[in-house]
Motif scaffolding. Structure first.
Motif, PDB file in Angstrom:
ATOM      1  N   ARG A   1       9.155 -87.725  39.022  1.00 39.31           N
ATOM      2  CA  ARG A   1       9.755 -88.946  39.569  1.00 39.31           C
ATOM      3  C   ARG A   1       9.886 -90.006  38.473  1.00 39.31           C
ATOM      4  NH1 ARG A   1      12.376 -88.559  44.476  1.00 39.31           N
ATOM      5  NH2 ARG A   1      11.166 -87.379  45.961  1.00 39.31           N
TER       6      ARG A   1
ATOM      7  N   ASN B   1       5.361 -92.490  44.711  1.00 38.94           N
ATOM      8  CA  ASN B   1       5.519 -91.308  43.869  1.00 38.94           C
ATOM      9  C   ASN B   1       4.168 -90.698  43.531  1.00 38.94           C
ATOM     10  OD1 ASN B   1       8.253 -91.747  43.912  1.00 38.94           O
ATOM     11  ND2 ASN B   1       8.338 -92.691  41.901  1.00 38.94           N
TER      12      ASN B   1
ATOM     13  N   GLU C   1       2.992 -88.974  46.584  1.00 38.57           N
ATOM     14  CA  GLU C   1       3.761 -87.743  46.731  1.00 38.57           C
ATOM     15  C   GLU C   1       3.226 -86.646  45.796  1.00 38.57           C
ATOM     16  OE1 GLU C   1       8.439 -86.398  46.893  1.00 38.57           O
ATOM     17  OE2 GLU C   1       7.885 -88.110  45.641  1.00 38.57           O
ATOM     18  N   ALA C   2       2.806 -87.025  44.601  1.00 39.69           N
ATOM     19  CA  ALA C   2       2.234 -86.051  43.667  1.00 39.69           C
ATOM     20  C   ALA C   2       0.957 -85.442  44.251  1.00 39.69           C
ATOM     21  CB  ALA C   2       1.944 -86.710  42.326  1.00 39.69           C
TER      22      ALA C   2
ATOM     23  N   TYR D   1       0.167 -85.237  47.432  1.00 42.62           N
ATOM     24  CA  TYR D   1       0.597 -84.432  48.574  1.00 42.62           C
ATOM     25  C   TYR D   1       1.162 -83.089  48.101  1.00 42.62           C
ATOM     26  CZ  TYR D   1       2.807 -83.250  53.023  1.00 42.62           C
ATOM     27  OH  TYR D   1       3.176 -82.624  54.188  1.00 42.62           O
ATOM     28  N   PHE D   2       1.991 -83.151  47.046  1.00 41.85           N
ATOM     29  CA  PHE D   2       2.599 -81.921  46.537  1.00 41.85           C
ATOM     30  C   PHE D   2       1.538 -80.948  46.030  1.00 41.85           C
ATOM     31  CE2 PHE D   2       4.839 -79.080  43.742  1.00 41.85           C
ATOM     32  CZ  PHE D   2       6.029 -78.871  44.400  1.00 41.85           C
TER      33      PHE D   2
ATOM     34  N   SER E   1       7.053 -81.492  49.176  1.00 41.67           N
ATOM     35  CA  SER E   1       7.165 -82.937  49.179  1.00 41.67           C
ATOM     36  C   SER E   1       7.304 -83.437  50.608  1.00 41.67           C
ATOM     37  CB  SER E   1       8.394 -83.366  48.377  1.00 41.67           C
ATOM     38  OG  SER E   1       8.670 -84.733  48.577  1.00 41.67           O
TER      39      SER E   1
ATOM     40  N   ARG F   1       9.010 -86.129  51.046  1.00 35.68           N
ATOM     41  CA  ARG F   1      10.213 -86.950  50.942  1.00 35.68           C
ATOM     42  C   ARG F   1      11.496 -86.144  50.783  1.00 35.68           C
ATOM     43  NH1 ARG F   1       8.722 -90.973  46.270  1.00 35.68           N
ATOM     44  NH2 ARG F   1      10.592 -92.074  46.885  1.00 35.68           N
ATOM     45  N   THR F   2      11.402 -84.917  50.267  1.00 35.57           N
ATOM     46  CA  THR F   2      12.607 -84.114  50.032  1.00 35.57           C
ATOM     47  C   THR F   2      12.270 -82.638  50.156  1.00 35.57           C
ATOM     48  OG1 THR F   2      14.421 -83.634  48.494  1.00 35.57           O
ATOM     49  CG2 THR F   2      12.256 -84.053  47.520  1.00 35.57           C
ATOM     50  N   HIS F   3      13.278 -81.852  50.489  1.00 29.65           N
ATOM     51  CA  HIS F   3      13.106 -80.400  50.535  1.00 29.65           C
ATOM     52  C   HIS F   3      13.624 -79.747  49.254  1.00 29.65           C
ATOM     53  CE1 HIS F   3      11.737 -80.430  54.635  1.00 29.65           C
ATOM     54  NE2 HIS F   3      12.756 -81.196  54.961  1.00 29.65           N
TER      55      HIS F   3
ATOM     56  N   ALA G   1      13.071 -79.400  45.468  1.00 28.41           N
ATOM     57  CA  ALA G   1      12.100 -79.625  44.400  1.00 28.41           C
ATOM     58  C   ALA G   1      12.757 -80.222  43.155  1.00 28.41           C
ATOM     59  CB  ALA G   1      11.391 -78.318  44.055  1.00 28.41           C
TER      60      ALA G   1
ATOM     61  N   LEU H   1      12.368 -83.930  42.369  1.00 30.84           N
ATOM     62  CA  LEU H   1      11.087 -84.451  41.884  1.00 30.84           C
ATOM     63  C   LEU H   1      11.092 -84.639  40.373  1.00 30.84           C
ATOM     64  CD1 LEU H   1       8.714 -82.184  44.001  1.00 30.84           C
ATOM     65  CD2 LEU H   1       9.543 -84.481  44.547  1.00 30.84           C
TER      66      LEU H   1
END
Length: 78
Positions: free
Chosen positions: A12, A38, A41-42, A44-45, A51, A53-55, A57, A60
């Protein structure tokens, strides 16, 4: 299980990042647009390999970069 350290490259808005975390409590503070989400999100990933937030990858990866990576150090309590 606790994440004790997070490292990122081209993730990100982070060109390079290394964060050492407390095993008990951590607080993310900053102005809008500084990368708090961000960073979340890291984490979580690393835990879910996806993610929230998005499908895609590829979204990212920092703009203009070819690859990104995340590395986490996990500590199992007990």
């Amino acid at each position: 299980m606790v994440i004790s350290e997070l490292r990122a490259l081209n993730f990100r808005n982070y060109a390079e990042l290394q964060v050492t975390l407390s095993p008990s409590f951590n607080l993310l503070v900053g102005q809008n647009g500084q990368g708090k989400t961000n960073l979340a999100e890291a984490f979580y990933f690393l835990c879910n390999l996806a993610s929230f937030r998005t499908h895609q990858a590829s979204r990212l990866i920092a703009q203009g970069e070819a690859v990104a990576w995340l590395q986490g150090t996990f500590v199992r309590e007990g």
